[in-house]
Design a protein around this motif. Structure first.
Motif, PDB file in Angstrom:
ATOM      1  N   ALA A   1      -6.969   3.832   2.347  1.00  0.00           N
ATOM      2  CA  ALA A   1      -6.406   2.960   3.084  1.00  0.00           C
ATOM      3  C   ALA A   1      -4.543   2.648   2.633  1.00  0.00           C
ATOM      4  O   ALA A   1      -4.252   2.124   3.264  1.00  0.00           O
ATOM      5  N   GLY A   2      -4.695   3.280   1.318  1.00  0.00           N
ATOM      6  CA  GLY A   2      -3.338   3.222   0.770  1.00  0.00           C
ATOM      7  C   GLY A   2      -3.280   4.007  -0.133  1.00  0.00           C
ATOM      8  O   GLY A   2      -4.091   4.986  -0.662  1.00  0.00           O
ATOM      9  N   GLY A   3      -2.067   3.550  -1.061  1.00  0.00           N
ATOM     10  CA  GLY A   3      -2.042   4.382  -2.446  1.00  0.00           C
ATOM     11  C   GLY A   3      -0.960   3.563  -3.247  1.00  0.00           C
ATOM     12  O   GLY A   3      -0.459   2.662  -2.739  1.00  0.00           O
ATOM     13  N   ILE A   4      -1.179   4.110  -4.611  1.00  0.00           N
ATOM     14  CA  ILE A   4      -0.329   3.539  -5.668  1.00  0.00           C
ATOM     15  C   ILE A   4       0.482   4.474  -6.302  1.00  0.00           C
ATOM     16  O   ILE A   4      -0.058   5.692  -6.757  1.00  0.00           O
ATOM     17  N   GLY A   5       1.805   4.430  -6.328  1.00  0.00           N
ATOM     18  CA  GLY A   5       2.544   5.413  -6.764  1.00  0.00           C
ATOM     19  C   GLY A   5       3.635   5.086  -7.768  1.00  0.00           C
ATOM     20  O   GLY A   5       3.850   3.744  -7.980  1.00  0.00           O
ATOM     21  N   GLN A   6       4.258   5.999  -8.405  1.00  0.00           N
ATOM     22  CA  GLN A   6       5.258   5.911  -9.423  1.00  0.00           C
ATOM     23  C   GLN A   6       6.579   5.564  -8.698  1.00  0.00           C
ATOM     24  O   GLN A   6       7.123   6.322  -8.018  1.00  0.00           O
ATOM     25  N   SER A   7       7.420   4.152  -9.149  1.00  0.00           N
ATOM     26  CA  SER A   7       8.664   4.392  -8.821  1.00  0.00           C
ATOM     27  C   SER A   7       9.608   4.978  -9.558  1.00  0.00           C
ATOM     28  O   SER A   7       9.312   4.850 -10.952  1.00  0.00           O
ATOM     29  N   GLY A   8      10.921   4.831  -9.530  1.00  0.00           N
ATOM     30  CA  GLY A   8      11.785   5.527 -10.379  1.00  0.00           C
ATOM     31  C   GLY A   8      13.122   5.160  -9.803  1.00  0.00           C
ATOM     32  O   GLY A   8      13.347   4.450  -8.779  1.00  0.00           O
ATOM     33  N   PRO A   9      14.187   5.721 -10.563  1.00  0.00           N
ATOM     34  CA  PRO A   9      15.466   5.400 -10.167  1.00  0.00           C
ATOM     35  C   PRO A   9      16.021   5.478  -8.614  1.00  0.00           C
ATOM     36  O   PRO A   9      16.725   4.896  -7.842  1.00  0.00           O
ATOM     37  N   GLY A  10      15.313   6.673  -8.235  1.00  0.00           N
ATOM     38  CA  GLY A  10      15.589   7.237  -6.683  1.00  0.00           C
ATOM     39  C   GLY A  10      14.707   6.546  -5.941  1.00  0.00           C
ATOM     40  O   GLY A  10      14.770   7.058  -4.733  1.00  0.00           O
ATOM     41  N   SER A  11      13.705   5.757  -6.053  1.00  0.00           N
ATOM     42  CA  SER A  11      12.544   5.182  -5.085  1.00  0.00           C
ATOM     43  C   SER A  11      13.262   4.106  -4.147  1.00  0.00           C
ATOM     44  O   SER A  11      14.173   3.397  -4.449  1.00  0.00           O
ATOM     45  N   PRO A  12      12.920   4.577  -2.987  1.00  0.00           N
ATOM     46  CA  PRO A  12      13.366   3.398  -1.830  1.00  0.00           C
ATOM     47  C   PRO A  12      12.970   2.182  -2.106  1.00  0.00           C
ATOM     48  O   PRO A  12      13.720   1.289  -1.631  1.00  0.00           O
ATOM     49  N   TYR A  13      11.823   1.737  -2.823  1.00  0.00           N
ATOM     50  CA  TYR A  13      11.554   0.420  -3.065  1.00  0.00           C
ATOM     51  C   TYR A  13      10.770   0.510  -4.096  1.00  0.00           C
ATOM     52  O   TYR A  13      10.291   1.312  -4.573  1.00  0.00           O
ATOM     53  N   THR A  14      10.421  -0.797  -4.869  1.00  0.00           N
ATOM     54  CA  THR A  14       9.480  -1.071  -5.703  1.00  0.00           C
ATOM     55  C   THR A  14       8.514  -2.306  -5.265  1.00  0.00           C
ATOM     56  O   THR A  14       9.413  -3.129  -4.559  1.00  0.00           O
ATOM     57  N   GLY A  15       7.332  -2.195  -5.435  1.00  0.00           N
ATOM     58  CA  GLY A  15       6.453  -3.374  -4.912  1.00  0.00           C
ATOM     59  C   GLY A  15       5.429  -2.843  -3.714  1.00  0.00           C
ATOM     60  O   GLY A  15       5.101  -1.763  -3.695  1.00  0.00           O
TER      61      GLY A  15
END
Length: 118
Positions: A51-65
């Protein structure tokens, strides 16, 4: 625009600490999580599609949250419409093997919204 009313089709939780986020949501909601690699895990029951995913954000991530993705007929057309209405693209359209096309934009208030199309 779509021939039907867009409904949520996927969600992503992007966190600077993905393992912590996975633990939190597993314990909070009892979500079954399948870790694909150190940067991404799928959320869903073992006998059905995720149904979805949980991922690692970093400096180049388009969004966090937390981002909800809506199914549309054409990601490029929907993204263009969002921009005309005051939104701003944050993740360029891209093709995901087996999932179709996706993109992310922010609405006029800065909320990230995802788009998915076949």
């Amino acid at each position: 625009m779509t021939s039907h009313s867009p409904t949520p089709a996927w969600f992503d939780v992007s966190s600077p600490d993905a393992p912590r986020a996975r633990r939190f949501y597993q314990e909070m909601f009892g979500w079954p999580v399948t870790v694909l690699d150190e940067t991404y895990a799928l959320v869903g029951t073992p006998d059905g599609p995720p149904a979805g995913g949980i991922g690692q954000s970093g400096p180049g991530s388009p969004y966090t949250g937390f981002v909800v993705y809506f199914r549309v007929d054409d990601v490029d057309a929907a993204l263009s419409r969002a921009e005309k209405l005051g939104g701003a693209r944050t993740l360029e359209p891209q093709t995901l093997p087996g999932m179709g096309r996706m993109a992310v934009f922010t609405d006029p208030d800065g909320n990230p919204i995802g788009l998915l199309s076949p």
